[in-house]
Design a protein around this motif. Structure first.
Motif, mmCIF file in Angstrom:
data_model
loop_
_atom_site.group_PDB
_atom_site.id
_atom_site.type_symbol
_atom_site.label_atom_id
_atom_site.label_comp_id
_atom_site.label_asym_id
_atom_site.label_seq_id
_atom_site.Cartn_x
_atom_site.Cartn_y
_atom_site.Cartn_z
ATOM 1 N N ASP A 73 -27.837 70.873 55.012
ATOM 2 C CA ASP A 73 -27.748 70.229 56.324
ATOM 3 C C ASP A 73 -27.018 71.083 57.355
ATOM 4 N N TYR A 74 -25.924 71.720 56.937
ATOM 5 C CA TYR A 74 -25.097 72.480 57.873
ATOM 6 C C TYR A 74 -25.828 73.752 58.285
ATOM 7 N N MET A 75 -26.197 73.820 59.551
ATOM 8 C CA MET A 75 -27.096 74.877 60.006
ATOM 9 C C MET A 75 -26.532 76.285 59.810
ATOM 10 N N LYS A 76 -25.220 76.442 59.901
ATOM 11 C CA LYS A 76 -24.619 77.769 59.827
ATOM 12 C C LYS A 76 -24.269 78.196 58.407
ATOM 13 N N SER A 77 -24.608 77.375 57.425
ATOM 14 C CA SER A 77 -24.257 77.682 56.044
ATOM 15 C C SER A 77 -25.017 78.909 55.540
ATOM 16 N N GLU A 78 -24.343 79.703 54.707
ATOM 17 C CA GLU A 78 -25.017 80.839 54.065
ATOM 18 C C GLU A 78 -26.098 80.369 53.114
ATOM 19 N N ASP A 79 -26.062 79.086 52.736
ATOM 20 C CA ASP A 79 -27.080 78.548 51.841
ATOM 21 C C ASP A 79 -28.350 78.138 52.578
ATOM 22 N N ASN A 80 -28.433 78.471 53.866
ATOM 23 C CA ASN A 80 -29.691 78.352 54.593
ATOM 24 C C ASN A 80 -30.421 79.690 54.676
ATOM 25 N N VAL A 81 -30.007 80.617 53.823
ATOM 26 C CA VAL A 81 -30.698 81.896 53.661
ATOM 27 C C VAL A 81 -30.829 82.162 52.164
ATOM 28 N N MET A 82 -32.011 82.520 51.730
ATOM 29 C CA MET A 82 -32.192 82.917 50.336
ATOM 30 C C MET A 82 -31.969 84.420 50.234
ATOM 31 N N SER A 83 -30.913 84.819 49.568
ATOM 32 C CA SER A 83 -30.633 86.242 49.435
ATOM 33 C C SER A 83 -31.690 86.908 48.559
ATOM 34 N N VAL A 84 -31.857 88.202 48.770
ATOM 35 C CA VAL A 84 -32.774 88.961 47.918
ATOM 36 C C VAL A 84 -32.310 88.895 46.466
ATOM 37 N N ALA A 85 -30.989 88.962 46.257
ATOM 38 C CA ALA A 85 -30.453 88.903 44.892
ATOM 39 C C ALA A 85 -30.787 87.577 44.230
ATOM 40 N N LEU A 86 -30.719 86.482 44.993
ATOM 41 C CA LEU A 86 -31.049 85.169 44.428
ATOM 42 C C LEU A 86 -32.529 85.100 44.060
ATOM 43 N N LEU A 87 -33.390 85.533 44.959
ATOM 44 C CA LEU A 87 -34.823 85.506 44.664
ATOM 45 C C LEU A 87 -35.147 86.365 43.443
#
Length: 415
Positions: A143-157
């Motif tokens: 929900d929080y727009m500025k969270s780093e969890d609104n981006v899927m890192s290359v390492a995570l993928l």
């Protein structure tokens, strides 16, 4: 080996030494940490793949990977054993992710994740459970727009893809659960960010809705090969999805819309991975075999119509699902099956009718040919459906070139 009594088409012989995806899938997600009698009822109604929800993996204070979350494992063991005693063949997957959850720690290597999960699974086996049949990845935004969890890192993928390759190599079932915008064959755009606007609803919603993706999961197909993933559960009930706009704002015929969507997945689409140099791969065509796709639906917690307002989470009723299955099957584009979120809402009354909806039973009946719209009977959509199939390339406005048996390029299409 045991066999499901419900239907010849839903029979799945599960040998002790191997795990197989059923010919026709009825995939059902439990709600958060759910394990109750409704899970048993859903399996009796036809669920043959249950996805238990949901795990996370982070490092503890000592830097050791630790799995948390999910249902009570003794309850899972008891439930699985009860279903086995009733001669119901059910695959049990467990999911990582969910909306508004911290992403798995991407500093943990895929090898560590796999080893940690297998140890965790063995702890459940000590409770009398045969163990989970595979892993589902449902990594989403927050929900929080500025969270780093609104981006899927290359390492995570890369972690997700490599864990799936290890799991598949050892005979486990691998599953992805992208929102529709995370695996969208109607656009060539790519981004790992999950805060894009739902453009179709621009000017319709009072406030822009900015929680959609741009083909983030397409990278997994390109980097690791689509064959790595046994099941791809596409969430058509994503908030303000393209499906919602097409069916409930533009009032397109569901069977024609889903047939075209399945064609787009099967035909393949060009994705501009070059937009993100961090990926280390070039733009290319990705595709899915129909037998991999499970169409993700919502039961009656979602909205069929919203009194003239845009529909946030689209709901398809039994007749619409049956007509879509018949239409897709008639042109060789039938998916592996259907699934839904979530078991906890089974029996909830349908919006506008008040009738309880048991989607597992409805889907099982449709896939088993028991619905009157399936295999030759009439559909309420027939008056609106085209009488003849046009060239499928013209349906979606795409052209392709072939180099041998490899798709070289698709003309780019915009969202």
């Amino acid at each position: 080996a045991v066999q499901r009594d419900h239907s010849s088409k839903l029979v799945q012989v599960l040998e002790s030494e191997e795990r197989k995806v059923p010919e026709h899938v009825v995939l059902c997600y439990t709600s958060w940490s759910e394990c109750d009698d409704k899970v048993l009822e859903a399996a009796r109604n036809g669920c043959n793949v249950i996805v238990w929800f949901a795990l996370n993996i982070q490092k503890d204070a000592a830097g050791i990977p630790v799995i948390s979350g999910g249902p009570n494992r003794q309850c899972v063991a008891d439930t699985a054993n009860q279903l086995s005693d009733e001669n119901l063949d059910v695959l049990h997957l467990v999911s990582f992710g969910g909306w508004d959850q911290k992403h798995p720690d991407d500093s943990i290597s895929a090898e560590q994740v796999w080893a940690t999960w297998k140890n965790w699974d063995q702890e459940g086996q000590a409770l009398g459970f045969r163990g989970f049949d595979g892993i589902d990845w449902d990594t989403e935004g927050v929900d929080y727009m500025k969270s780093e969890d609104n981006v899927m890192s290359v390492a995570l993928l890369n972690m997700i893809g490599n864990v799936c390759k290890m799991a598949k190599a050892e005979g486990y079932i691998t599953s992805l659960a992208p929102m529709q915008s995370y695996l969208d064959p109607t656009t060539s755009d790519f981004s790992r960010h999950l805060t894009f606007q739902a453009d179709e609803f621009d000017g319709i919603l009072p406030q822009p809705f900015k929680h959609q993706g741009r083909n983030a999961f397409a990278y997994l197909l390109a980097r690791f090969g689509s064959e790595t993933f046994d099941i791809v559960f596409v969430q058509l009930y994503e908030s303000y999805s393209k499906t919602s706009y097409a069916l409930r704002t533009k009032h397109e015929v569901p069977s024609e819309y889903l047939k075209t969507l399945m064609f787009q997945y099967a035909q393949g689409w060009w994705v501009d991975f070059d937009q993100d140099p961090a990926l280390g791969i070039h733009s290319q065509v990705v595709s899915l075999e129909p037998k991999q796709v499970v169409i993700g639906l919502a039961n009656a917690w979602a909205e069929h119509e919203a009194k003239g307002e845009p529909v946030k989470a689209v709901y398809l009723d039994e007749d619409e699902i049956a007509s879509a299955w018949e239409r897709m099957d008639s042109v060789g584009l039938a998916p592996r099956g259907f699934g839904f979120w979530d078991i906890a809402d089974e029996g909830k009354p349908e919006f506008g009718t008040g009738q309880p909806v048991y989607l597992a039973k409805e889907i099982a009946g449709i896939l088993d040919g028991e619905h009157p719209f399936v295999h030759g009977a009439g559909s309420h959509e027939q008056d609106h459906a085209p009488q003849h199939d046009p060239d499928p390339l013209d349906v979606i406005g795409l052209k392709r070139q072939r180099s041998g048996t490899t798709l070289a390029r698709l003309t780019r299409s915009s969202a």
